[in-house]
Design an enzyme around this catalytic site. Structure first.
Site, PDB file in Angstrom:
ATOM      1  N   GLY A 269       0.826  -1.217   0.000  1.00 30.90           N
ATOM      2  CA  GLY A 269       0.000   0.000   0.000  1.00 30.90           C
ATOM      3  C   GLY A 269       0.856   1.261   0.000  1.00 30.90           C
ATOM      4  O   GLY A 269       0.711   2.123  -0.883  1.00 30.90           O
ATOM      5  N   CYS A 385       1.796   0.315  12.824  1.00 31.47           N
ATOM      6  CA  CYS A 385       0.345   0.505  12.979  1.00 31.47           C
ATOM      7  C   CYS A 385      -0.043   0.037  14.379  1.00 31.47           C
ATOM      8  O   CYS A 385      -1.052  -0.622  14.575  1.00 31.47           O
ATOM      9  CB  CYS A 385      -0.456  -0.169  11.879  1.00 31.47           C
TER      10      CYS A 385
HETATM   11  C1  LIG Z   1       3.401  -3.566   8.640  1.00 29.44           C
HETATM   12  S1  LIG Z   1       3.751  -4.565   7.298  1.00 29.44           S
HETATM   13  C2  LIG Z   1       4.149  -3.397   6.059  1.00 29.44           C
HETATM   14  C3  LIG Z   1       2.946  -2.786   5.389  1.00 29.44           C
HETATM   15  C4  LIG Z   1       3.289  -2.073   4.098  1.00 29.44           C
HETATM   16  N1  LIG Z   1       4.278  -1.019   4.320  1.00 29.44           N
HETATM   17  C5  LIG Z   1       2.081  -1.491   3.419  1.00 29.44           C
HETATM   18  O1  LIG Z   1       1.813  -0.288   3.585  1.00 29.44           O
HETATM   19  O2  LIG Z   1       1.394  -2.210   2.685  1.00 29.44           O
HETATM   20  C6  LIG Z   1       5.313  -5.231   7.676  1.00 29.44           C
HETATM   21  C7  LIG Z   1       5.891  -6.115   6.609  1.00 29.44           C
HETATM   22  O3  LIG Z   1       7.236  -6.421   6.968  1.00 29.44           O
HETATM   23  C8  LIG Z   1       7.513  -7.743   6.521  1.00 29.44           C
HETATM   24  N2  LIG Z   1       8.715  -8.225   7.246  1.00 29.44           N
HETATM   25  C9  LIG Z   1       8.782  -8.964   8.388  1.00 29.44           C
HETATM   26  N3  LIG Z   1      10.064  -9.188   8.719  1.00 29.44           N
HETATM   27  C10 LIG Z   1      10.816  -8.587   7.786  1.00 29.44           C
HETATM   28  C11 LIG Z   1      12.212  -8.473   7.574  1.00 29.44           C
HETATM   29  N4  LIG Z   1      13.092  -9.042   8.407  1.00 29.44           N
HETATM   30  N5  LIG Z   1      12.637  -7.815   6.498  1.00 29.44           N
HETATM   31  C12 LIG Z   1      11.768  -7.233   5.634  1.00 29.44           C
HETATM   32  N6  LIG Z   1      10.432  -7.311   5.771  1.00 29.44           N
HETATM   33  C13 LIG Z   1       9.966  -7.970   6.844  1.00 29.44           C
HETATM   34  C14 LIG Z   1       6.253  -8.493   6.807  1.00 29.44           C
HETATM   35  O4  LIG Z   1       6.202  -9.663   6.021  1.00 29.44           O
HETATM   36  C15 LIG Z   1       5.195  -7.446   6.419  1.00 29.44           C
HETATM   37  O5  LIG Z   1       4.825  -7.610   5.092  1.00 29.44           O
END
Ligand SMILES: C[S@@+](CC[C@H](N)C(=O)[O-])C[C@H]1O[C@@H](n2cnc3c(N)ncnc32)[C@H](O)[C@@H]1O
Length: 448
Positions: A269, A385
């Protein structure tokens, strides 16, 4: 019946209501004899019952002669559905009781249907306010327990939200009530690809409150029916998320502004908004996400972006790019999601305080990566969030203490016109104050 099936799936399989419900509704429609009004009622029953579970459990506990944990989960689900109809909807008492007892007969058998009937008759003696008077501990004796029962949140969540929000009773009550209200659907017109004017021609569309790219849909608005959304030129995106991306994109910067990174991009997003803004400025976005299938979702969200971008699957704590590469970096880290409880009715009951310990090292590691990835003079946006202080200020304070070459920027001027942003320099948005999810943003400039 359908609402019961959905509740069982949420209970038994740890399913998400927003994922379980649509296929069940589709199946019911295909079978016929099930229209839009039935679907709206089933959705309201499932979401309302899950959100209000804390209050309803207290009411049911007062009407049965054994601890709730000794009541079979399917029986409890039927009872909760009945209590929601009695105390949380305008369905007449006799209709609510007879429909629930009939459901109990079908799914639980005659014996347990009698039990359900007896409990619901007791529940129907009082309305919701009267029940709350009876089952919630007095506010003066235990404010957090009182609010937990009245507003149906786990006590530890009430406590965490209050710590972050500060202030007295009125504010926290408004916040908890906002978590129980159905959120509006907000769209983003991705710059250079769609305009708010185009989206505002849709029926039931009104301008957003804070983001120049936001349009809100009144109840019943169907984003999937909008051409710009189907074509990916617009998307569904909470205004809080839009504000986070915009604040990072508009943070003042000296020197080059050509390489942007979104280090936790899935499902895409914010990356889609950033990529569109980057295209307008001649910058390139690298969208990185650890989970390959979520990186796929990012690629889908960015498809058709007018400027250059790249999507990769990479662990942000072991980045494949060179330090100091980027001018702007967003780290929208994994978190408990306590800021989006209004969207996930079951989430508040699934989360545990121990979850914070699991996220803490990852959140710190990802912020450290962000600071290493940005050039001197560049800006990092750390976002969650969740408003939980352990995921917001504590992370930023800890990491900055060990990183002398970084300073916090005042993020508030980068959210122009948005009131009630506190003392800064970071910002915390709130559902009851801003109509957004409770997004947190700290902007950090690398100085050395
Ligand atoms: C809060 S969500 C991000 C939402 C996104 N920014 C959006 O607006 O659609 C966090 C994301 O970080 C990813 N994630 C988890 N551990 C991670 C890592 N070590 N490195 C990169 N991404 C990671 C998760 O899979 C998830 O998709």
């Amino acid at each position: 019946m359908l609402a019961f099936e959905a509740l069982r799936a949420v209970d038994e399989r740890d399913a998400y209501a927003n994922l379980v419900l649509p296929p069940l509704l589709r199946k019911a429609r295909e079978k016929g004899d099930f229209d839009g009004r039935d679907a709206a009622l089933a959705t309201e029953l499932v979401y309302g019952t899950l959100r209000r579970q804390g209050t309803y459990d207290a009411v049911i506990a007062a009407c049965v002669d054994r601890p709730l944990r000794e009541v079979d989960p399917p029986v409890l689900d039927v009872l909760s559905l009945g209590v929601h109809q009695l105390l949380g909807t305008r369905i007449p008492t006799h209709a609510a009781v007879s429909a629930t007892v009939e459901l109990a007969r079908v799914v639980l058998g005659d014996g347990r249907a009698k039990f359900v009937n007896a409990v619901l008759r007791k529940v129907s003696q009082y309305d919701l306010d009267e029940w709350i008077e009876r089952v919630a501990p007095p506010y003066d004796e235990d404010p957090e327990d009182h609010l937990a029962v009245v507003h149906s949140h786990p006590r530890w969540v009430v406590s965490a939200l209050w710590d972050s929000l500060g202030g007295g009773r009125a504010g926290i009550e408004e916040l908890l009530a906002a978590d129980n209200a159905r959120p509006e659907v907000t769209l983003v017109a991705r710059p250079g690809r769609a305009t708010t004017e185009e989206l505002l021609t849709e029926e039931a569309a009104v301008p957003g409150r804070w983001s120049p790219y936001a349009v809100r849909l009144a109840e019943g608005g169907e984003p999937g029916a909008i051409e710009a959304v189907r074509e990916g030129r617009a998307g569904v995106q909470d205004e809080g998320s839009q504000l986070v991306a915009l604040a990072l994109a508009n943070a003042p910067l000296d020197g080059s502004d050509s390489k942007w990174l979104d280090g936790c991009a899935g499902p895409g997003g914010k990356a889609a908004l950033l990529a569109a803004l980057a295209a307008e400025r001649g910058a390139v976005l690298l969208a990185s996400e650890k989970q390959p299938h979520r990186a796929g979702l990012v690629a889908k969200a960015l498809a058709g972006n007018p400027g250059p971008y790249q999507v990769i699957a990479a662990d942000g704590t072991r980045p494949p790019w060179r330090p100091g590469t980027f001018d702007r970096v967003l780290m929208d880290v994994p978190c408990t999601g306590l800021g989006a409880l209004r969207r996930r009715p079951e989430a508040r009951w699934r989360r545990r305080p121990e979850d914070l310990d699991g996220f803490a090292p990852l959140q710190r590691g990802l912020l450290r990566t962000a600071l290493d990835s940005v050039r001197v003079g560049g800006v990092v946006g750390y976002a969650t969030c969740s408003p939980h202080l352990a995921e917001t200020r504590a992370v930023v304070d800890d990491v900055l203490k060990q990183h002398p070459g970084a300073e916090l920027l005042d993020a508030r001027p980068l959210l122009p016109g948005v009131p009630d942003l506190g003392e800064g320099p970071d910002v915390q948005l709130w559902p009851h104050l801003h109509g957004t999810d409770a997004m947190y943003l700290a902007l950090v400039r690398r100085t050395a």
